[in-house]
Design an enzyme around this catalytic site. Structure first.
Site, short mmCIF file in Angstrom:
data_model
loop_
_atom_site.label_atom_id
_atom_site.label_comp_id
_atom_site.label_asym_id
_atom_site.label_seq_id
_atom_site.Cartn_x
_atom_site.Cartn_y
_atom_site.Cartn_z
N SER A 27 12.58 42.34 18.49
CA SER A 27 12.61 42.83 17.11
C SER A 27 12.77 41.74 16.06
CB SER A 27 13.74 43.86 16.96
OG SER A 27 13.49 45.00 17.75
N VAL A 28 13.22 40.56 16.45
CA VAL A 28 13.37 39.49 15.47
C VAL A 28 12.03 39.15 14.84
CG1 VAL A 28 13.02 37.53 17.02
CG2 VAL A 28 14.61 37.30 15.11
#
Length: 634
Positions: free
Chosen positions: A341-342
């Site tokens: 998700s980064v």
């Protein structure tokens, strides 16, 4: 009777004449052969033989160049060369030399056998004695291997009496100690030896690397910049006598050595030291396989610190350290992993830049979404929730992210992936840098676009991940990361370096909007409704912005995504209102948080690293606290 006698004499004279003629012929033939041989040697073979003889009595002696030093941005030494001595002998000449000395001075010089014993027993004692008289202030000289503790009389004796032509008795000897040895034992040859020093031990070894005993780079910058650090060796030609020693006054054809270039890096040694300690503690507390962090200057892309856990000390016992799990190499640039998700920040930037959404738009986000036949869910079960665009990323909703990505479209999203540098090595100047991986647009299948916008199906290095956030912190301009600040040649002249490449990824307005949106990730709310995924990354007095990431690793047995092994990531910007630093973190399969708490969070490590940096560089507090952001509409 008289007549017979005369006939006998006549016969003898005739025989003698014939024999004499034969001898004369033979002599003439031999003389002629010698003359022919002499003529052939002098006129035909002479030049070749003369050249061979010259080669046999001359020697070209190499004069090694000094390897260039490496310092940090403040001039602190990271790697340098100091001059030492090695002690050697020529065993095949030793007996003759000792015998000649003994015969010249039988009362003061022992016979060869006795002299060998004197050297074998006396050399370790002399080295020990010199060590005991060393000034304590010189304890960090790096020449501790000259100590007699590691030199045994039996080993010395074996080398002195071997059949070889050359043996090294002791290496890494202090020049003053070597001079005393030469005075006491003239049979021992003292030779110059350069010793590469790493005064900070394991600190920054993952960046600096090390060299071999042959002065060749093996890891890190010592390897990638080896040819320039080494310089160019010089040489001189001398005549050598029958004893194998140079004849005084015969030196000629001297070519001076050109010392290697000196490097100034962008690293800050103090920051590197502290952050490397924090990274090691985080690895130990979290139970991760490894922990890694990199700090970039938000404006210039310069690497301020680049730390990996379990970094080896190049001046320690290498075998023992390897057995303990210490490693060479640099995971920050060499290892590729799925970011998770980064990497959703790419989708956010594309959606804002393309005008497909605004931070406060409310999206009705269901618990799952179908993308080209692939069903994707959020990490938690929920019905339709009214998340704002800010909340989609603050809460890290896969479904909401894919809803926005669908608006952007595949081709447009692919363009942003390229502009952010995914799948492209940064060319930082360190060896074995990975390019990462992202499938070309032409290779996308139905499910590809269900993975890429949420950070799966592609891989990148931690440095590439930091570079994404650097672009947003720098008003949308991605500057190629750099770690070499300047290079100076042996004469003190600056060696021009290529300027880092700059790429405008998004507009300054978009970059500012995205950075402000991602402050939601660190937002805290007692009720939990308006709280982001990493409130523990917040720093009192400063605005911060960032994103968490959790990516499933591939199970080596099933070749499918694992449900128990993860890469845990975090990338952030501080201060968010006036960016100064970008900090990126990756943990390989941790069991706990980096502070030892429950969960698998890297956020506390971001807070600790960034807090120290802001204090160390005297960065002013944010003029005002971050405004309260709405993640979920009420």
């Amino acid at each position: 009777m008289p007549g017979n006698s005369w006939r006998t004499l006549d016969f003898g004279a005739a025989g003698f004449g014939r024999r004499g003629a034969a001898v004369l012929v033979i002599v003439l033939v031999v003389v002629l052969a010698l003359l022919l041989r002499l003529t052939w040697v002098q006129l035909v073979k002479g030049p070749e033989l003369s050249a061979m003889a010259s080669e046999q009595r001359t020697a070209v002696i190499t004069e090694p160049a000094h390897r260039g030093s490496i310092v940090d941005r403040n001039g602190q030494r990271l790697s340098y060369t100091m001059e030492a001595r090695s002690l050697s002998v020529h065993p095949h000449l030793l007996d003759t030399y000792m015998q000649e000395r003994h015969e010249m001075n039988p009362d003061t010089v022992a016979a060869p056998d006795q002299r060998i014993e004197e050297i074998a027993e006396g050399l370790p004692d002399l080295l020990n004695e010199s060590d005991s008289q060393t000034d304590p202030d010189d304890a960090d000289s790096g020449l501790d291997s000259s100590s007699g503790d590691g030199v045994r009389a039996d080993d010395i004796r074996d080398k002195l009496t071997s059949d070889s032509t050359y043996e090294v008795l002791v290496r890494d000897v202090d020049p003053d100690v070597a001079e005393k040895v030469s005075e006491e034992f003239p049979e021992i040859t003292v030779e110059r030896q350069d010793i590469r020093q790493y005064p900070n031990g394991a600190v920054a070894q993952n960046v600096i690397g090390k060299i071999s005993r042959d002065n060749e780079g093996q890891f890190g910058l010592e390897l990638s910049q080896d040819s320039r650090l080494q310089g160019t060796n010089g040489s001189r030609t001398v005549d050598v006598g029958a004893n194998g020693l140079a004849i005084p006054g015969s030196t000629r054809d001297r070519h001076p050595a050109v010392d290697g270039d000196a490097y100034e890096l962008t690293l800050d040694l103090e920051a590197q030291t502290y952050i490397q300690q924090l990274v090691q503690q985080a690895k130990d507390r979290s139970g991760a396989e490894s922990a890694n962090a990199v700090v970039l200057d938000a404006k210039t892309g310069e690497v301020v610190a680049m730390a990996t856990s379990d970094t080896i000390n190049p001046q320690g016992d290498i075998d023992r350290q390897l057995a303990e799990g210490k490693v060479f190499g640099n995971r920050v640039v060499q290892d590729a992993y799925e970011p998770g998700s980064v990497a959703k920040v790419i989708t956010a930037a594309a959606a804002i830049e393309e005008g497909k959404t605004t931070p406060d738009e409310v999206l009705q986000v269901p618990g799952s979404i179908d993308m080209s036949g692939v069903t994707v869910k959020d990490a938690w079960d929920h019905g339709v929730v009214p998340y704002t665009t800010t909340g989609v990323f603050g809460k890290s909703s896969n479904v909401g992210t894919l809803m926005l990505a669908d608006r952007v479209g595949e081709e447009s999203f692919w363009d942003y992936v390229q502009k952010f540098g995914i799948g492209q090595a940064t060319d930082l100047g360190l060896p074995s840098e990975t390019s990462g991986y992202v499938p070309d647009l032409s290779q996308w299948s139905g499910g590809t676009f269900a993975n890429l916008p949420i950070g799966q199906g592609m891989s990148m290095s931690l440095l590439q991940m930091a570079s994404i956030y650097q672009a947003l912190a720098n008003d949308g301009v991605r500057v190629t990361p750099s770690i070499i600040k300047s290079v100076t040649d042996a004469a003190g002249n600056d060696v021009p370096q290529d300027e880092p490449e700059s790429v405008e990824v998004v507009s300054p307005e978009t970059a500012r909007t995205v950075v402000d949106m991602f402050r939601a990730v660190n937002q805290s709310d007692p009720t939990g409704v308006q709280q982001g995924t990493a409130p523990t990354a917040g720093i009192e007095g400063y605005q911060t912005s960032g994103k968490t990431g959790t990516a499933q690793q591939i199970d080596p047995e099933t070749r499918a995504y694992s449900n128990s092994d993860y890469w845990i990531t975090y990338a952030g910007i501080a201060p968010a209102d006036d960016p100064r630093f970008v900090v990126a973190i990756m943990l390989d399969d941790p069991e706990r948080g980096t502070d030892g708490s429950g969960g698998q969070s890297a956020a506390p490590l971001f807070r600790d690293i960034t807090s120290w940096l802001l204090d160390h560089y005297n960065v002013p507090l944010s003029p005002e606290a971050a405004p309260r952001l709405t993640l979920e509409a009420q």
